[in-house]
Design a protein around this motif. Structure first.
Motif, mmCIF file in Angstrom:
data_model
loop_
_atom_site.group_PDB
_atom_site.id
_atom_site.type_symbol
_atom_site.label_atom_id
_atom_site.label_comp_id
_atom_site.label_asym_id
_atom_site.label_seq_id
_atom_site.Cartn_x
_atom_site.Cartn_y
_atom_site.Cartn_z
ATOM 1 N N LYS A 24 2.181 5.187 -3.149
ATOM 2 C CA LYS A 24 2.498 6.624 -3.066
ATOM 3 C C LYS A 24 3.869 6.766 -2.386
ATOM 4 C CE LYS A 24 -2.024 8.571 -3.113
ATOM 5 N NZ LYS A 24 -2.434 9.930 -3.282
ATOM 6 N N PRO A 25 4.950 6.419 -3.082
ATOM 7 C CA PRO A 25 6.262 6.371 -2.444
ATOM 8 C C PRO A 25 6.877 7.734 -2.119
ATOM 9 C CG PRO A 25 6.474 5.888 -4.768
ATOM 10 C CD PRO A 25 5.002 6.000 -4.470
ATOM 11 N N ALA A 78 5.231 11.115 -1.520
ATOM 12 C CA ALA A 78 4.585 11.945 -0.504
ATOM 13 C C ALA A 78 3.857 11.127 0.554
ATOM 14 C CB ALA A 78 3.609 12.907 -1.160
ATOM 15 N N GLY A 79 3.604 9.861 0.299
ATOM 16 C CA GLY A 79 2.896 9.040 1.269
ATOM 17 C C GLY A 79 1.397 9.291 1.238
ATOM 18 N N TRP A 80 0.704 8.699 2.188
ATOM 19 C CA TRP A 80 -0.752 8.767 2.222
ATOM 20 C C TRP A 80 -1.292 9.857 3.137
ATOM 21 C CZ3 TRP A 80 -3.940 6.467 -1.040
ATOM 22 C CH2 TRP A 80 -3.452 5.405 -1.789
ATOM 23 N N ASN A 130 -3.442 5.416 4.922
ATOM 24 C CA ASN A 130 -2.411 4.417 4.686
ATOM 25 C C ASN A 130 -2.884 3.004 5.018
ATOM 26 O OD1 ASN A 130 -2.530 5.060 7.454
ATOM 27 N ND2 ASN A 130 -0.488 4.222 7.772
ATOM 28 N N SER A 143 -2.532 11.594 6.644
ATOM 29 C CA SER A 143 -3.167 11.128 7.881
ATOM 30 C C SER A 143 -4.590 10.643 7.618
ATOM 31 C CB SER A 143 -3.156 12.257 8.914
ATOM 32 O OG SER A 143 -3.767 13.410 8.378
ATOM 33 N N ARG A 187 0.841 -1.210 0.000
ATOM 34 C CA ARG A 187 0.000 0.000 0.000
ATOM 35 C C ARG A 187 0.873 1.257 0.000
ATOM 36 N NH1 ARG A 187 -4.907 2.350 -0.980
ATOM 37 N NH2 ARG A 187 -5.482 3.800 0.659
ATOM 38 N N ALA A 188 1.940 1.253 0.796
ATOM 39 C CA ALA A 188 2.839 2.410 0.859
ATOM 40 C C ALA A 188 3.540 2.630 -0.476
ATOM 41 C CB ALA A 188 3.861 2.226 1.967
#
Length: 171
Positions: free
Chosen positions: A148-149, A151-153, A159, A155, A144-145
């Protein structure tokens, strides 16, 4: 929680593993106070009192059946006693490096999780199954991470992984 034919306390925390880590940190802190009291005199509890505290907390940790936390305790307390300040700082840097780079190494497949699982099976199938569940969940979260490597997901639980039919969190 049921564990090894008995119960594992959860006290005021959401899971028994948290109690194990809390006790491990408490033991390391009490062992630090043993050394402090021996070097600088007692500013309250004597070195013997702190040593008795270490033994009591160690007994409680053993009874809580948290093998991982007990292993960490059995590594870090002797390190605390035997290593000087430079050795402790080096150890802290190594632990921080492992903590920071573990997701990267795990995602690249450089962590031998199958070997770790086999070692856990040699101790207890129940503990190995628990570890396998966590490793499988970790695989799903790393996948899952990877979506979006950069900027990330963010809050709000974006995630996490949710069941598309019920909307319930599965990770």
């Amino acid at each position: 929680h049921m564990r090894a034919g008995g119960f594992r306390p959860i006290v005021f925390l959401p899971h028994g593993l948290w109690i194990g880590i809390f006790l491990a940190m408490s033991i390391v802190a009490a062992a630090t106070m043993v050394l402090w009291s021996r070097r600088h005199g007692s500013g309250g509890l004597s070195a013997f009192g702190w040593f008795a505290t270490v033994l009591w907390l160690l007994l409680v940790l053993i009874l809580s059946k948290a093998v991982g936390a007990l292993s960490l305790t059995l590594v870090f307390v002797p390190l605390l006693i035997l290593a000087g300040v430079q050795g402790q700082l080096l150890c802290a840097m190594i632990v921080a490096g492992i903590t920071l780079f573990y997701p990267l190494l795990r995602g690249a497949g450089w962590i031998p999780v199958d070997t770790v699982y086999e070692v856990a099976q040699s101790f207890s199938q129940e503990r190995a199954d628990s570890l396998k569940f966590r490793l499988d969940n970790e695989d799903d979260l790393l996948e899952r991470a990877a979506e979006k490597p950069v900027a990330g997901w963010g809050s709000w639980g974006r995630n996490q992984i949710y069941d598309p039919y019920t909307g319930r969190q599965t990770s």
